[in-house]
Motif scaffolding. Structure first.
Motif, PDB file in Angstrom:
ATOM      1  N   ARG A 101      -6.478  -8.653  13.682  1.00 37.85           N
ATOM      2  CA  ARG A 101      -6.382  -9.572  12.423  1.00 37.85           C
ATOM      3  C   ARG A 101      -7.533  -9.930  11.265  1.00 37.85           C
TER       4      ARG A 101
ATOM      5  N   PHE B 152      -6.581  -5.426  10.020  1.00 39.16           N
ATOM      6  CA  PHE B 152      -5.830  -5.013   8.997  1.00 39.16           C
ATOM      7  C   PHE B 152      -6.803  -5.352   8.023  1.00 39.16           C
TER       8      PHE B 152
ATOM      9  N   ARG C 140      -5.557  -2.749   4.743  1.00 43.72           N
ATOM     10  CA  ARG C 140      -5.349  -3.479   3.328  1.00 43.72           C
ATOM     11  C   ARG C 140      -5.714  -2.492   2.315  1.00 43.72           C
TER      12      ARG C 140
ATOM     13  N   ASP D 280       0.045  -6.979   5.032  1.00 39.87           N
ATOM     14  CA  ASP D 280      -0.246  -6.275   6.700  1.00 39.87           C
ATOM     15  C   ASP D 280       1.269  -6.347   7.425  1.00 39.87           C
TER      16      ASP D 280
ATOM     17  N   PRO E 265      -0.363  -9.644  15.887  1.00 40.17           N
ATOM     18  CA  PRO E 265      -1.284  -8.097  15.161  1.00 40.17           C
ATOM     19  C   PRO E 265      -1.678  -6.887  16.249  1.00 40.17           C
TER      20      PRO E 265
ATOM     21  N   HIS F 271       2.185   1.538   5.423  1.00 39.06           N
ATOM     22  CA  HIS F 271       1.377   0.686   3.692  1.00 39.06           C
ATOM     23  C   HIS F 271       1.976   1.228   3.161  1.00 39.06           C
TER      24      HIS F 271
ATOM     25  N   ASP G 217      -7.594  -7.795  -1.475  1.00 38.85           N
ATOM     26  CA  ASP G 217      -6.794  -8.565  -1.154  1.00 38.85           C
ATOM     27  C   ASP G 217      -6.126  -9.066  -2.210  1.00 38.85           C
TER      28      ASP G 217
END
Length: 409
Positions: free
Chosen positions: A74, A78, A82, A231, A242, A289, A334
């Motif tokens: 998590r 992750f 990203r 995510d 996760p 992703h 983010d």
């Protein structure tokens, strides 16, 4: 007395293997201190079996085994995914991203136990010594760090075995696996031994998480991965935590021989080294992703984020997870991920995975009325002529100048 001064209590990052078992005893013998063993459960499975007993038998006063699997995926894996961070275009940073979490928890135990030192089993030639120690100093700039490989004279396997025999430390029989490995939920890495010959192919029996692509199923399998703010949150409609999600992707990827890599990488300290990696779930995750980003991210925002990948990946590889530049990059990354919501469909087949479908109900930037090759009322194709002439201006000016100078164009 050691160069660190008097040490009363040390917390050792402990794996239960020969090296850290010897280090545990060596700390007691050479530094005369109490030693607390700490093992982080990041998904090593059976490798953690029997660790508390081994630690106590070797002289540890306590042994902590901390289940960090959810926090690892998590809060570390992750965020890194990203960024689509891959070091030197090949390495998914499985070992690199684990070290800051291990050092974080190790320092928490040191604080809770009133320890004045921490120790690790990384060698003086590798990257891990940097990663661990940058983490230690982040949490306590005054902490004493004991790195035995930089101090002791046990500089050969024979001397290590002799020391182990002297102090009754069990010596594992490992003739069939002449290489070292490091495993967590993101990957397993192999190095050393027969892999030190860069021309030699890694033997098939080395691989633990994946079947060979040649032996993978002859029928492809499709997997749908849902993303929320960059995510992954669900696989084939099933919402998973996760750690559960990454474990499931590892299972799917391993079944189809996905995620193997054989790399000559550049270590932070300046030497090249060979690593063989299995990252089945991470390979699928990165592909999925990318797929959902293609339909939800603005072109220039995507380009800006991608321009940061080499810097971000190198920052993580070199051990600067807690550094301000990584935190600044993370904040921007983010921000770009707020719109990355939707579903990617990935096809798994004999060592390969590729996105074959993507959709987003809320954030898709794809407009079929504009993109269609059929007749439409939205896009005036004649406008492209002026667009092209404006973009060709600098090329036409350069060509005219060269013609005046009689230079070849």
């Amino acid at each position: 007395m050691s160069k660190h001064g008097s040490v009363n209590k040390a917390v050792l990052a402990y794996s239960g293997g020969l090296d850290t078992s010897i280090i545990l005893r060596w700390l007691i013998e050479e530094h005369g201190c109490e030693v607390i063993a700490f093992a982080a459960d990041l998904g090593q499975a059976e490798e953690l079996d029997g660790i508390p007993e081994k630690a106590r038998q070797t002289g540890a006063s306590k042994c902590y085994i901390e289940d960090l699997r959810e926090e690892f995926v998590r809060d570390f894996v992750f965020p890194m995914f990203r960024a689509n961070a891959i070091y030197e275009g090949r390495y998914f940073l499985g070992t690199s991203i684990a070290r800051p979490l291990i050092s974080k928890k190790q320092m928490e135990i040191a604080a809770a136990e009133g320890a004045d030192a921490v120790s690790h089993g990384a060698t003086g030639k590798g990257n891990d010594q940097v990663r661990f120690e940058l983490g230690y100093y982040h949490f306590d700039p005054e902490i004493k760090i004991i790195a035995p490989w930089r101090e002791w004279d046990l500089n050969s396997r024979e001397s290590l075995i002799a020391y182990a025999k002297k102090h009754g430390i069990p010596i594992p029989v490992n003739k069939k696996r002449p290489w070292s490995s490091d495993r967590n939920l993101l990957h397993i890495s192999f190095e050393g031994g027969i892999l030190e010959d860069p021309w030699a192919e890694a033997p098939e029996e080395m691989y633990l998480l994946s079947v060979s692509p040649e032996k993978a199923p002859d029928k492809p399998e499709y997997v749908e991965i849902e993303f929320r703010h960059g995510d992954p949150v669900a696989i084939n409609g099933e919402v998973l935590s996760p750690a559960q999600l990454l474990a499931k992707l590892n299972e799917l990827g391993g079944k189809h021989g996905i995620g193997r890599a054989d790399i000559m990488e550049n270590r932070f300290i300046g030497m090249k080294s060979r690593g063989v990696y299995e990252t089945p779930g991470g390979t699928i995750l990165e592909e999925a992703h990318r797929g959902i980003e293609q339909i939800t991210m603005d072109r220039e925002v995507l380009n800006l984020r991608d321009s940061m990948i080499p810097r971000y990946a190198t920052t993580v590889y070199n051990g600067f997870w807690f550094a301000p530049e990584r935190e600044a990059m993370q904040a921007l990354i983010d921000e770009t991920q707020k719109c990355v919501n939707g579903m990617a469909r990935v096809k798994l087949y004999k060592g390969h995975c590729r996105v074959v479908g993507r959709k987003s109900e809320t954030d898709s930037l794809f407009d079929p009325e504009i993109a269609t090759f059929e007749a439409d009322e939205v896009y005036n194709q004649a406008d492209a002529e002026g667009f092209i002439r404006l973009n060709s201006l600098r090329l036409r000016v350069r060509s005219a100048m060269k013609k005046k100078q009689h230079q070849p164009i």
